[in-house]
Design a protein around this motif. Structure first.
Motif, short mmCIF file in Angstrom:
data_model
loop_
_atom_site.label_atom_id
_atom_site.label_comp_id
_atom_site.label_asym_id
_atom_site.label_seq_id
_atom_site.Cartn_x
_atom_site.Cartn_y
_atom_site.Cartn_z
N ALA A 1 13.02 27.12 -13.37
CA ALA A 1 14.03 27.18 -12.31
C ALA A 1 15.40 26.74 -12.81
O ALA A 1 16.43 27.18 -12.30
N ALA A 2 15.41 25.87 -13.84
CA ALA A 2 16.68 25.39 -14.40
C ALA A 2 17.31 26.40 -15.36
O ALA A 2 18.35 26.12 -15.94
N VAL B 1 17.46 20.01 -5.99
CA VAL B 1 16.94 21.27 -6.51
C VAL B 1 18.09 22.21 -6.87
O VAL B 1 18.05 22.88 -7.91
N ALA B 2 19.12 22.25 -6.04
CA ALA B 2 20.28 23.11 -6.32
C ALA B 2 20.95 22.70 -7.63
O ALA B 2 21.34 23.55 -8.44
N ARG B 3 21.10 21.39 -7.84
CA ARG B 3 21.71 20.92 -9.09
C ARG B 3 20.82 21.21 -10.29
O ARG B 3 21.32 21.52 -11.38
N ALA B 4 19.50 21.10 -10.11
CA ALA B 4 18.58 21.44 -11.19
C ALA B 4 18.66 22.92 -11.54
O ALA B 4 18.67 23.30 -12.71
N ARG B 5 18.75 23.77 -10.52
CA ARG B 5 18.88 25.20 -10.76
C ARG B 5 20.18 25.54 -11.47
O ARG B 5 20.27 26.54 -12.19
N ALA B 6 21.19 24.70 -11.28
CA ALA B 6 22.46 24.89 -11.99
C ALA B 6 22.39 24.36 -13.41
O ALA B 6 23.38 24.47 -14.16
N GLY B 7 21.24 23.79 -13.79
CA GLY B 7 21.04 23.32 -15.16
C GLY B 7 21.53 21.93 -15.43
O GLY B 7 21.68 21.55 -16.61
N GLN B 8 21.79 21.13 -14.39
CA GLN B 8 22.27 19.77 -14.62
C GLN B 8 21.12 18.90 -15.15
O GLN B 8 20.10 18.74 -14.46
N PRO B 9 21.26 18.34 -16.35
CA PRO B 9 20.15 17.62 -17.00
C PRO B 9 19.60 16.47 -16.17
O PRO B 9 18.39 16.26 -16.12
N ARG B 10 20.47 15.70 -15.51
CA ARG B 10 19.99 14.55 -14.72
C ARG B 10 19.10 15.02 -13.57
O ARG B 10 18.07 14.39 -13.26
N ALA B 11 19.47 16.11 -12.93
CA ALA B 11 18.68 16.62 -11.82
C ALA B 11 17.33 17.15 -12.31
O ALA B 11 16.29 16.92 -11.68
N VAL B 12 17.35 17.85 -13.45
CA VAL B 12 16.10 18.36 -14.03
C VAL B 12 15.17 17.19 -14.39
O VAL B 12 13.97 17.21 -14.10
N ALA B 13 15.76 16.17 -15.02
CA ALA B 13 14.96 15.00 -15.41
C ALA B 13 14.38 14.29 -14.20
O ALA B 13 13.22 13.86 -14.20
#
Length: 312
Positions: A135-136, A5-17
């Motif tokens: 959140a991203a 979730v932290a990486r997704a909030r930082a906008g990292q595409p792999r985490a969001v996906a």
């Protein structure tokens, strides 16, 4: 999960996906995901829906809007819902193919989602996928619906602004925009406006809009999306509607309704799963026999079934 979730909030595409995949698959971790996404983070992304019959240029228009909002320096998310095969359950996910110009832009996240048999033009997982993109850090989220025609109105309950696209030669304007589709439109776009019949379609829409009692009269924007023509006029129309939403208080009302509908959908999904457990239950068979043979009315039988579900 906290790291994801932290990486997704930082906008990292792999985490969001990865998070959206967990949402789509109904992961047991979904509750934890939503708890972490919603904690201490007000969600204020601007959500714009695009709907219309197949072939009117929804994907091309979505790509045109992505380019326009990126020129404004905004981070953009796209959820493109494609129809699923009733035989294999698969989907072509071809909308993403038409947006390849933005595939390498780190400030654009494009996700194709299969409808998986869900009616109304969206995937059942769309509301939670929206929360992931918000959140991203996506400031604008574009939702492109399946494109199933006049009954495709679910998008109005999710979007702040709903764009209804039409095109000349796709049937007359009265047929394409009647009933529910006319009522959900905040902005009409007549795409492929370089074709014969575009002005006639615009005239028909104007006549129909004049008959509808609404505080907001949907503007009609002609575009030629594959050439980018009309993008500035469309963004101006979207901005005007956004200003109207904020000034009138309609934005807060729509978002309240959206949150209410999301809660209701989650609760109904949980109830359906509980009843699925009862489907092969002997109590259900016994109730069916009593309805057929003993004169028990089906409403009382349903009450007993509800009581049984509560007992579980």
């Amino acid at each position: 999960m906290a790291d994801l979730v932290a990486r997704a909030r930082a906008g990292q595409p792999r985490a969001v996906a990865r998070l959206i995949s967990l949402v789509e698959n109904g992961s047991p971790l979904l509750r934890e995901i939503m708890t972490r996404l919603c904690a201490d983070r007000p969600l204020r992304a601007r959500i714009i829906g695009l709907t219309g019959s197949p072939g009117v240029g929804k994907s091309t228009s979505t790509g045109m809007l992505v380019q326009a909002f990126r020129k404004q320096g905004k981070r953009v998310g796209v959820l493109a819902v494609d129809p699923s095969s009733p035989f294999t359950g698969g989907a072509l996910l071809g909308d993403r193919v038409r947006m390849q110009d933005h595939a390498t832009d780190p400030e654009v996240f494009i996700r194709s989602m299969a409808s998986r048999g869900h009616l109304g033009g969206l995937s059942w997982a769309t509301p939670q996928a929206l929360r992931v993109l918000e959140a991203a850090g996506c400031e604008v989220i574009l939702i492109e619906t399946v494109g199933v025609g006049q009954a495709e109105v679910d998008i109005a309950s999710l979007a702040d602004t709903t764009i209804v696209l039409l095109a000349p030669g796709m049937g007359d304007g009265v047929q394409a925009a009647k009933a529910g589709i006319l009522e959900i439109a905040d902005v009409f776009v007549v795409n492929k406006a370089d074709r014969d019949g575009a002005q006639a379609a615009i005239r028909e829409l104007r006549n129909m809009i004049a008959l509808v009692e609404r505080d907001w009269k949907p503007p009609i924007v002609p575009t030629v999306a594959y050439r980018g023509e009309g993008s500035e006029d469309l963004v101006d129309a979207l901005d005007a509607h956004w200003a109207h939403l904020e000034k009138s208080g309609e934005l807060a009302r729509r978002r309240h309704v959206r949150a209410r509908d999301e809660i209701e959908a989650i609760a109904l999904t949980a109830l359906r799963s509980r009843f699925a457990d009862l489907h092969g239950d002997l109590r259900l068979d016994a109730l069916a026999c009593r309805v057929l043979e003993e004169g028990l009315d089906p409403y009382r039988a349903a009450d007993e079934l509800l009581a049984a579900a509560d007992g579980n």
